[in-house]
Design a protein around this motif. Structure first.
Motif, PDB file in Angstrom:
ATOM      1  N   THR A  70      37.020  38.912  37.581  1.00 44.17           N
ATOM      2  CA  THR A  70      36.664  39.501  37.134  1.00 44.17           C
ATOM      3  C   THR A  70      36.345  40.629  37.080  1.00 44.17           C
ATOM      4  OG1 THR A  70      36.500  38.002  35.519  1.00 44.17           O
ATOM      5  CG2 THR A  70      36.015  39.399  34.763  1.00 44.17           C
ATOM      6  N   THR A  71      35.080  40.755  38.510  1.00 43.95           N
ATOM      7  CA  THR A  71      33.981  41.442  38.541  1.00 43.95           C
ATOM      8  C   THR A  71      34.322  42.150  38.953  1.00 43.95           C
ATOM      9  OG1 THR A  71      31.777  39.895  38.984  1.00 43.95           O
ATOM     10  CG2 THR A  71      31.963  42.661  40.161  1.00 43.95           C
ATOM     11  N   ARG A  72      35.765  42.652  40.196  1.00 50.71           N
ATOM     12  CA  ARG A  72      36.222  43.247  40.711  1.00 50.71           C
ATOM     13  C   ARG A  72      37.182  43.911  39.760  1.00 50.71           C
ATOM     14  NH1 ARG A  72      36.324  39.475  44.268  1.00 50.71           N
ATOM     15  NH2 ARG A  72      38.638  38.678  43.773  1.00 50.71           N
ATOM     16  N   LEU A  73      37.971  43.712  38.894  1.00 48.64           N
ATOM     17  CA  LEU A  73      38.260  44.018  38.299  1.00 48.64           C
ATOM     18  C   LEU A  73      37.599  44.940  36.972  1.00 48.64           C
ATOM     19  CD1 LEU A  73      41.051  44.282  36.611  1.00 48.64           C
ATOM     20  CD2 LEU A  73      41.477  42.741  35.162  1.00 48.64           C
ATOM     21  N   GLN A  74      36.749  44.829  36.444  1.00 48.28           N
ATOM     22  CA  GLN A  74      35.530  45.740  35.658  1.00 48.28           C
ATOM     23  C   GLN A  74      35.571  46.716  36.338  1.00 48.28           C
ATOM     24  OE1 GLN A  74      33.253  42.302  34.598  1.00 48.28           O
ATOM     25  NE2 GLN A  74      33.446  42.547  32.341  1.00 48.28           N
ATOM     26  N   THR A  75      35.017  46.657  37.955  1.00 47.78           N
ATOM     27  CA  THR A  75      34.863  47.963  38.609  1.00 47.78           C
ATOM     28  C   THR A  75      36.521  48.451  38.772  1.00 47.78           C
ATOM     29  OG1 THR A  75      33.261  46.559  39.751  1.00 47.78           O
ATOM     30  CG2 THR A  75      33.392  48.783  40.875  1.00 47.78           C
ATOM     31  N   SER A  76      37.403  47.914  39.027  1.00 49.63           N
ATOM     32  CA  SER A  76      38.096  49.104  39.598  1.00 49.63           C
ATOM     33  C   SER A  76      39.896  49.853  37.704  1.00 49.63           C
ATOM     34  CB  SER A  76      39.003  48.568  40.447  1.00 49.63           C
ATOM     35  OG  SER A  76      39.321  47.518  39.453  1.00 49.63           O
ATOM     36  N   ALA A  77      38.878  48.782  36.603  1.00 45.43           N
ATOM     37  CA  ALA A  77      39.740  49.038  35.934  1.00 45.43           C
ATOM     38  C   ALA A  77      38.746  50.775  35.375  1.00 45.43           C
ATOM     39  CB  ALA A  77      39.533  48.356  35.261  1.00 45.43           C
ATOM     40  N   SER A  78      40.043  51.961  34.450  1.00 49.10           N
ATOM     41  CA  SER A  78      38.672  52.800  33.856  1.00 49.10           C
ATOM     42  C   SER A  78      38.148  52.186  32.176  1.00 49.10           C
ATOM     43  CB  SER A  78      39.481  53.812  33.714  1.00 49.10           C
ATOM     44  OG  SER A  78      40.949  53.311  32.508  1.00 49.10           O
ATOM     45  N   SER A  79      36.878  52.955  31.559  1.00 47.85           N
ATOM     46  CA  SER A  79      36.957  52.181  30.880  1.00 47.85           C
ATOM     47  C   SER A  79      37.368  52.065  29.319  1.00 47.85           C
ATOM     48  CB  SER A  79      35.169  52.819  30.150  1.00 47.85           C
ATOM     49  OG  SER A  79      36.271  54.610  30.230  1.00 47.85           O
ATOM     50  N   ASP A  80      38.623  53.245  29.033  1.00 49.85           N
ATOM     51  CA  ASP A  80      39.989  52.932  28.459  1.00 49.85           C
ATOM     52  C   ASP A  80      40.190  51.563  28.612  1.00 49.85           C
ATOM     53  OD1 ASP A  80      39.064  55.232  27.238  1.00 49.85           O
ATOM     54  OD2 ASP A  80      40.368  56.683  27.919  1.00 49.85           O
ATOM     55  N   GLN A  81      40.668  51.577  29.922  1.00 47.92           N
ATOM     56  CA  GLN A  81      41.924  50.254  29.857  1.00 47.92           C
ATOM     57  C   GLN A  81      40.380  48.825  29.870  1.00 47.92           C
ATOM     58  OE1 GLN A  81      42.451  50.928  34.188  1.00 47.92           O
ATOM     59  NE2 GLN A  81      44.502  51.199  33.701  1.00 47.92           N
ATOM     60  N   LEU A  82      39.121  49.189  29.929  1.00 47.31           N
ATOM     61  CA  LEU A  82      38.120  47.663  29.243  1.00 47.31           C
ATOM     62  C   LEU A  82      38.030  47.596  27.911  1.00 47.31           C
ATOM     63  CD1 LEU A  82      35.954  47.209  32.604  1.00 47.31           C
ATOM     64  CD2 LEU A  82      37.304  46.729  32.633  1.00 47.31           C
ATOM     65  N   ASN A  83      38.444  48.813  27.352  1.00 48.97           N
ATOM     66  CA  ASN A  83      38.444  48.928  26.209  1.00 48.97           C
ATOM     67  C   ASN A  83      39.711  47.835  25.907  1.00 48.97           C
ATOM     68  OD1 ASN A  83      35.617  49.466  25.562  1.00 48.97           O
ATOM     69  ND2 ASN A  83      36.926  51.930  25.295  1.00 48.97           N
ATOM     70  N   GLN A  84      40.532  48.244  25.715  1.00 50.53           N
ATOM     71  CA  GLN A  84      42.268  47.908  25.300  1.00 50.53           C
ATOM     72  C   GLN A  84      41.950  45.946  25.855  1.00 50.53           C
ATOM     73  OE1 GLN A  84      45.465  50.229  27.037  1.00 50.53           O
ATOM     74  NE2 GLN A  84      44.742  52.075  25.368  1.00 50.53           N
ATOM     75  N   THR A  85      41.439  46.374  26.858  1.00 47.12           N
ATOM     76  CA  THR A  85      41.674  44.631  27.791  1.00 47.12           C
ATOM     77  C   THR A  85      40.572  43.889  27.172  1.00 47.12           C
ATOM     78  OG1 THR A  85      42.979  45.547  29.425  1.00 47.12           O
ATOM     79  CG2 THR A  85      41.626  42.671  29.820  1.00 47.12           C
ATOM     80  N   ARG A  86      39.058  44.134  26.846  1.00 45.33           N
ATOM     81  CA  ARG A  86      38.128  43.330  25.619  1.00 45.33           C
ATOM     82  C   ARG A  86      38.080  41.768  27.607  1.00 45.33           C
ATOM     83  NH1 ARG A  86      36.625  44.703  20.901  1.00 45.33           N
ATOM     84  NH2 ARG A  86      37.685  46.559  20.498  1.00 45.33           N
ATOM     85  N   ILE A  87      37.747  42.077  28.704  1.00 48.52           N
ATOM     86  CA  ILE A  87      37.795  40.708  28.992  1.00 48.52           C
ATOM     87  C   ILE A  87      35.879  41.140  28.884  1.00 48.52           C
ATOM     88  CG2 ILE A  87      36.707  40.593  32.283  1.00 48.52           C
ATOM     89  CD1 ILE A  87      39.308  42.600  32.299  1.00 48.52           C
ATOM     90  N   THR A  88      36.186  39.196  29.135  1.00 49.75           N
ATOM     91  CA  THR A  88      34.661  38.611  29.011  1.00 49.75           C
ATOM     92  C   THR A  88      34.233  37.525  30.068  1.00 49.75           C
ATOM     93  OG1 THR A  88      35.028  38.918  26.772  1.00 49.75           O
ATOM     94  CG2 THR A  88      32.933  37.734  27.039  1.00 49.75           C
ATOM     95  N   VAL A  89      32.889  37.519  30.349  1.00 48.67           N
ATOM     96  CA  VAL A  89      32.316  36.581  31.097  1.00 48.67           C
ATOM     97  C   VAL A  89      31.484  35.731  30.708  1.00 48.67           C
ATOM     98  CG1 VAL A  89      31.791  36.007  33.392  1.00 48.67           C
ATOM     99  CG2 VAL A  89      33.252  37.681  33.157  1.00 48.67           C
ATOM    100  N   TRP A  90      32.094  34.572  30.372  1.00 44.27           N
ATOM    101  CA  TRP A  90      30.513  33.578  29.535  1.00 44.27           C
ATOM    102  C   TRP A  90      30.221  32.718  30.608  1.00 44.27           C
ATOM    103  CZ3 TRP A  90      33.170  30.796  24.988  1.00 44.27           C
ATOM    104  CH2 TRP A  90      33.141  31.514  23.983  1.00 44.27           C
ATOM    105  N   HIS A  91      28.957  32.635  30.929  1.00 42.89           N
ATOM    106  CA  HIS A  91      27.856  31.757  31.506  1.00 42.89           C
ATOM    107  C   HIS A  91      27.362  30.813  31.222  1.00 42.89           C
ATOM    108  CE1 HIS A  91      28.408  35.155  34.811  1.00 42.89           C
ATOM    109  NE2 HIS A  91      28.356  35.395  33.684  1.00 42.89           N
ATOM    110  N   PHE A  92      27.656  30.088  31.313  1.00 41.46           N
ATOM    111  CA  PHE A  92      27.437  28.792  30.564  1.00 41.46           C
ATOM    112  C   PHE A  92      26.285  28.158  31.632  1.00 41.46           C
ATOM    113  CE2 PHE A  92      31.738  28.398  29.527  1.00 41.46           C
ATOM    114  CZ  PHE A  92      31.347  29.011  28.422  1.00 41.46           C
ATOM    115  N   GLY A  93      25.077  27.329  30.632  1.00 40.10           N
ATOM    116  CA  GLY A  93      23.547  26.767  31.582  1.00 40.10           C
ATOM    117  C   GLY A  93      22.566  27.353  30.797  1.00 40.10           C
TER     118      GLY A  93
END
Length: 93
Positions: A70-93
């Motif tokens: 997910t981090t690699r995808l967020q780093t390589s994607a443009s901000s427009d792509q991220l706004n359309q995809t809306r990737i969220t990583v949840w951390h539990f703990g």
């Protein structure tokens, strides 16, 4: 138990609905119907399991690998792509 509704863009009605159950460090996300895979987040084991009930296929990935991808995808994607995809990583703990 919690019910989650997933909306796409500015949609008024949900694209999907999930029942989420919590049990001693394990989170079960059960979709309404068979069209979406069920998910099991096991914090103790550090795994995410996807269960496709239609094809009877189980996929397991470590949470470390999932966060890394997910981090690699967020780093390589443009901000427009991220706004359309809306990737969220949840951390539990």
């Amino acid at each position: 138990a919690v019910t989650i509704q997933v909306f796409a863009g500015g949609a008024k009605s949900p694209e999907a609905e999930h029942l989420v159950l919590f049990d001693r460090g394990t989170i079960y996300s059960l979709p309404d119907g068979d069209s979406e895979p069920a998910s099991v987040f096991n914090e103790t084991a550090g795994t995410v399991i996807l269960l496709d009930r239609k094809s009877n296929i189980r996929t397991t990935i470590s949470t470390a690998d999932l966060i890394g991808m997910t981090t690699r995808l967020q780093t390589s994607a443009s901000s427009d792509q991220l706004n359309q995809t809306r990737i969220t990583v949840w951390h539990f703990g």
